[in-house]
Design a protein around this motif. Structure first.
Motif, PDB file in Angstrom:
ATOM      1  N   HIS A 155      -6.179  -0.012  -5.119  1.00 50.61           N
ATOM      2  CA  HIS A 155      -6.310   1.060  -4.120  1.00 50.61           C
ATOM      3  C   HIS A 155      -5.723   2.366  -4.672  1.00 50.61           C
ATOM      4  CE1 HIS A 155      -7.511  -1.856  -1.016  1.00 50.61           C
ATOM      5  NE2 HIS A 155      -6.622  -2.640  -1.592  1.00 50.61           N
ATOM      6  N   PRO A 156      -6.347   2.927  -5.703  1.00 48.21           N
ATOM      7  CA  PRO A 156      -5.801   4.156  -6.292  1.00 48.21           C
ATOM      8  C   PRO A 156      -5.803   5.344  -5.338  1.00 48.21           C
ATOM      9  CG  PRO A 156      -7.989   3.686  -7.175  1.00 48.21           C
ATOM     10  CD  PRO A 156      -7.562   2.473  -6.399  1.00 48.21           C
ATOM     11  N   MET A 157      -6.757   5.379  -4.408  1.00 50.23           N
ATOM     12  CA  MET A 157      -6.777   6.497  -3.460  1.00 50.23           C
ATOM     13  C   MET A 157      -5.521   6.495  -2.597  1.00 50.23           C
ATOM     14  SD  MET A 157      -8.074   9.212  -2.286  1.00 50.23           S
ATOM     15  CE  MET A 157      -9.784   9.360  -2.797  1.00 50.23           C
ATOM     16  N   TYR A 158      -5.069   5.323  -2.179  1.00 53.92           N
ATOM     17  CA  TYR A 158      -3.849   5.250  -1.380  1.00 53.92           C
ATOM     18  C   TYR A 158      -2.620   5.595  -2.220  1.00 53.92           C
ATOM     19  CZ  TYR A 158      -6.681   2.881   2.168  1.00 53.92           C
ATOM     20  OH  TYR A 158      -7.630   2.574   3.103  1.00 53.92           O
ATOM     21  N   ALA A 159      -2.623   5.168  -3.483  1.00 52.91           N
ATOM     22  CA  ALA A 159      -1.505   5.492  -4.365  1.00 52.91           C
ATOM     23  C   ALA A 159      -1.399   7.000  -4.558  1.00 52.91           C
ATOM     24  CB  ALA A 159      -1.691   4.799  -5.716  1.00 52.91           C
ATOM     25  N   VAL A 160      -2.542   7.645  -4.784  1.00 50.82           N
ATOM     26  CA  VAL A 160      -2.566   9.097  -4.967  1.00 50.82           C
ATOM     27  C   VAL A 160      -2.182   9.807  -3.668  1.00 50.82           C
ATOM     28  CG1 VAL A 160      -4.077  11.060  -5.400  1.00 50.82           C
ATOM     29  CG2 VAL A 160      -4.264   9.008  -6.823  1.00 50.82           C
ATOM     30  N   THR A 161      -2.672   9.311  -2.550  1.00 45.38           N
ATOM     31  CA  THR A 161      -2.361   9.929  -1.256  1.00 45.38           C
ATOM     32  C   THR A 161      -0.876   9.822  -0.945  1.00 45.38           C
ATOM     33  OG1 THR A 161      -4.573   9.358  -0.448  1.00 45.38           O
ATOM     34  CG2 THR A 161      -2.929   9.955   1.201  1.00 45.38           C
ATOM     35  N   LEU A 162      -0.266   8.696  -1.280  1.00 42.18           N
ATOM     36  CA  LEU A 162       1.171   8.531  -1.072  1.00 42.18           C
ATOM     37  C   LEU A 162       1.948   9.549  -1.903  1.00 42.18           C
ATOM     38  CD1 LEU A 162       3.517   6.990   0.189  1.00 42.18           C
ATOM     39  CD2 LEU A 162       3.378   5.345  -1.699  1.00 42.18           C
ATOM     40  N   LEU A 182       8.918   8.723   3.760  1.00 39.94           N
ATOM     41  CA  LEU A 182       9.050   7.386   3.174  1.00 39.94           C
ATOM     42  C   LEU A 182       8.485   6.320   4.110  1.00 39.94           C
ATOM     43  CD1 LEU A 182      12.604   7.424   1.516  1.00 39.94           C
ATOM     44  CD2 LEU A 182      10.397   7.281   0.352  1.00 39.94           C
ATOM     45  N   GLY A 183       8.399   6.674   5.398  1.00 39.57           N
ATOM     46  CA  GLY A 183       7.805   5.756   6.364  1.00 39.57           C
ATOM     47  C   GLY A 183       6.334   5.495   6.105  1.00 39.57           C
ATOM     48  N   PHE A 184       5.696   6.342   5.277  1.00 38.67           N
ATOM     49  CA  PHE A 184       4.300   6.097   4.926  1.00 38.67           C
ATOM     50  C   PHE A 184       4.144   4.832   4.083  1.00 38.67           C
ATOM     51  CE2 PHE A 184       3.721  10.801   5.554  1.00 38.67           C
ATOM     52  CZ  PHE A 184       2.808  10.684   6.585  1.00 38.67           C
ATOM     53  N   VAL A 185       5.196   4.466   3.347  1.00 39.24           N
ATOM     54  CA  VAL A 185       5.098   3.313   2.438  1.00 39.24           C
ATOM     55  C   VAL A 185       4.757   2.026   3.184  1.00 39.24           C
ATOM     56  CG1 VAL A 185       6.316   1.887   0.755  1.00 39.24           C
ATOM     57  CG2 VAL A 185       6.621   4.375   0.729  1.00 39.24           C
ATOM     58  N   PRO A 186       5.550   1.616   4.200  1.00 39.08           N
ATOM     59  CA  PRO A 186       5.177   0.392   4.922  1.00 39.08           C
ATOM     60  C   PRO A 186       3.840   0.517   5.652  1.00 39.08           C
ATOM     61  CG  PRO A 186       7.002   1.514   6.037  1.00 39.08           C
ATOM     62  CD  PRO A 186       6.838   2.153   4.699  1.00 39.08           C
ATOM     63  N   PHE A 188       1.173   2.149   4.564  1.00 37.36           N
ATOM     64  CA  PHE A 188       0.138   1.894   3.564  1.00 37.36           C
ATOM     65  C   PHE A 188       0.046   0.403   3.243  1.00 37.36           C
ATOM     66  CE2 PHE A 188       0.129   6.464   2.250  1.00 37.36           C
ATOM     67  CZ  PHE A 188      -1.244   6.648   2.330  1.00 37.36           C
ATOM     68  N   VAL A 189       1.184  -0.261   3.218  1.00 37.58           N
ATOM     69  CA  VAL A 189       1.183  -1.709   2.962  1.00 37.58           C
ATOM     70  C   VAL A 189       0.390  -2.433   4.049  1.00 37.58           C
ATOM     71  CG1 VAL A 189       2.623  -3.777   2.859  1.00 37.58           C
ATOM     72  CG2 VAL A 189       3.337  -1.702   1.648  1.00 37.58           C
ATOM     73  N   ILE A 190       0.663  -2.093   5.304  1.00 34.18           N
ATOM     74  CA  ILE A 190      -0.057  -2.713   6.424  1.00 34.18           C
ATOM     75  C   ILE A 190      -1.555  -2.404   6.335  1.00 34.18           C
ATOM     76  CG2 ILE A 190      -0.359  -2.700   8.935  1.00 34.18           C
ATOM     77  CD1 ILE A 190       2.655  -2.025   9.142  1.00 34.18           C
ATOM     78  N   ARG A 191      -1.881  -1.150   6.034  1.00 36.25           N
ATOM     79  CA  ARG A 191      -3.291  -0.741   5.946  1.00 36.25           C
ATOM     80  C   ARG A 191      -4.012  -1.513   4.836  1.00 36.25           C
ATOM     81  NH1 ARG A 191      -6.559   3.364   7.735  1.00 36.25           N
ATOM     82  NH2 ARG A 191      -8.143   4.172   6.310  1.00 36.25           N
ATOM     83  N   ILE A 192      -3.369  -1.633   3.693  1.00 33.17           N
ATOM     84  CA  ILE A 192      -3.996  -2.302   2.548  1.00 33.17           C
ATOM     85  C   ILE A 192      -4.195  -3.787   2.812  1.00 33.17           C
ATOM     86  CG2 ILE A 192      -3.564  -3.036   0.165  1.00 33.17           C
ATOM     87  CD1 ILE A 192      -2.343  -0.240  -0.303  1.00 33.17           C
ATOM     88  N   ARG A 216      -1.926  -3.872  -6.116  1.00 37.74           N
ATOM     89  CA  ARG A 216      -2.634  -3.185  -5.050  1.00 37.74           C
ATOM     90  C   ARG A 216      -2.415  -1.671  -5.077  1.00 37.74           C
ATOM     91  NH1 ARG A 216      -0.189  -7.754  -2.641  1.00 37.74           N
ATOM     92  NH2 ARG A 216      -1.627  -9.202  -1.596  1.00 37.74           N
ATOM     93  N   LEU A 217      -1.144  -1.260  -5.108  1.00 33.38           N
ATOM     94  CA  LEU A 217      -0.802   0.148  -4.901  1.00 33.38           C
ATOM     95  C   LEU A 217      -0.103   0.782  -6.099  1.00 33.38           C
ATOM     96  CD1 LEU A 217      -0.869   2.364  -2.669  1.00 33.38           C
ATOM     97  CD2 LEU A 217       1.437   1.643  -2.031  1.00 33.38           C
ATOM     98  N   LEU A 218       0.907   0.096  -6.630  1.00 36.46           N
ATOM     99  CA  LEU A 218       1.678   0.619  -7.739  1.00 36.46           C
ATOM    100  C   LEU A 218       1.686  -0.377  -8.901  1.00 36.46           C
ATOM    101  CD1 LEU A 218       4.756   1.991  -5.736  1.00 36.46           C
ATOM    102  CD2 LEU A 218       2.802   3.299  -6.608  1.00 36.46           C
ATOM    103  N   PRO A 219       1.306   0.049 -10.114  1.00 38.75           N
ATOM    104  CA  PRO A 219       1.274  -0.866 -11.258  1.00 38.75           C
ATOM    105  C   PRO A 219       2.630  -1.516 -11.494  1.00 38.75           C
ATOM    106  CG  PRO A 219       0.175   1.210 -11.791  1.00 38.75           C
ATOM    107  CD  PRO A 219       0.853   1.409 -10.463  1.00 38.75           C
ATOM    108  N   PHE A 220       2.597  -2.830 -11.722  1.00 29.98           N
ATOM    109  CA  PHE A 220       3.780  -3.637 -12.055  1.00 29.98           C
ATOM    110  C   PHE A 220       4.782  -3.763 -10.903  1.00 29.98           C
ATOM    111  CE2 PHE A 220       2.442  -1.308 -15.923  1.00 29.98           C
ATOM    112  CZ  PHE A 220       1.886  -2.384 -16.606  1.00 29.98           C
ATOM    113  N   ILE A 221       4.454  -3.237  -9.734  1.00 32.07           N
ATOM    114  CA  ILE A 221       5.360  -3.331  -8.578  1.00 32.07           C
ATOM    115  C   ILE A 221       4.719  -4.104  -7.443  1.00 32.07           C
ATOM    116  CG2 ILE A 221       6.640  -2.026  -6.833  1.00 32.07           C
ATOM    117  CD1 ILE A 221       6.952   0.208  -8.873  1.00 32.07           C
TER     118      ILE A 221
END
Length: 222
Positions: A155-162, A182-186, A188-192, A216-221
């Motif tokens: 989901h690179p679009m979400y990674a870039v949007t974050l 920072l509340g966007f992080v959880p 995005f997790v729920i959305r993904i 899904r969102l961040l490489p290696f994380i």
């Protein structure tokens, strides 16, 4: 084409007006350099990209303008996105008025650079995936895209949007807005997680793609 252009113009001006109100009204002044900088960096490229999409790919522009979610989970997530946006911008305005926190100019410049990088990556993701939309759904004829940034995360679009969202707080020079965003992080997790259920169910080849691209969102994380 004319109707699409008018729709895009209305949404563009509405967004510009809303951001201005959320920043300048709490600040109590138009003398707010960081707010003007964010508006210029955010809405300048947005206007340019909108014109390019209108001329080159009006179908993709229409998809980007359509924000009506069908999934109940996604509706809740989008609503919370909106609340965080409002809270983050209002905090930045109040922070300017009362000087709760003042971030160094180097942080603001870093945020501006990250914002522009985010826009560049945003364009690259749209170039790779012609099926991008703002809503969670599988379109007619849609296929799995696994090239470019889609070869690194699903989901690179979400990674870039974050990255784009977090850069807003840095440009505004507000530590409290950064904490808020920072509340966007959880979210995005729920959305993904919800979106991947839809894609596995309705998009042929997505299960195999998940085996190929692990993160899904961040490489290696994650």
């Amino acid at each position: 084409m004319l109707r699409l252009a008018l729709n895009a113009i209305v949404k563009y001006l509405s967004g510009l007006f809303l951001v201005g109100v959320l920043l300048f009204l709490p600040a109590g002044t138009f003398s707010f350099f960081n707010a003007w900088l964010l508006i210029a960096l955010l809405f300048g490229p947005m206007l340019l990209f909108g014109i390019i999409l209108l001329l080159k790919d009006p179908g993709l522009l229409q998809k980007r303008l359509d924000a009506k979610e069908a999934e109940k989970t996604q509706k809740r997530v989008v609503a919370l996105f909106g609340l965080l946006f409002v809270a983050g911008f209002v905090l930045a305005g109040l922070n300017h008025r009362f000087a709760w926190s003042v971030l160094p100019d180097t942080v603001v410049v870093t945020g501006a650079i990250l914002l522009l990088i985010s826009y560049g990556l945003y364009v690259e993701v749209m170039r790779e995936n012609a099926f991008l939309s703002r809503t969670v759904k599988v379109q007619s004829g849609q296929r799995v895209v696994d090239t470019g940034l889609y070869g690194f995360v699903r989901h690179p679009m979400y990674a870039v949007t974050l990255l784009l969202f977090m850069s807003f707080a840095l440009v505004l020079g507000c530590f409290w807005s950064f904490l808020c965003f920072l509340g966007f992080v959880p979210l995005f997790v729920i959305r993904i997680v919800n979106e991947e259920k839809v894609l596995e169910r309705d998009l042929c080849g997505y299960s195999d793609y998940k085996l190929k691209v692990k993160f899904r969102l961040l490489p290696f994380i994650w």
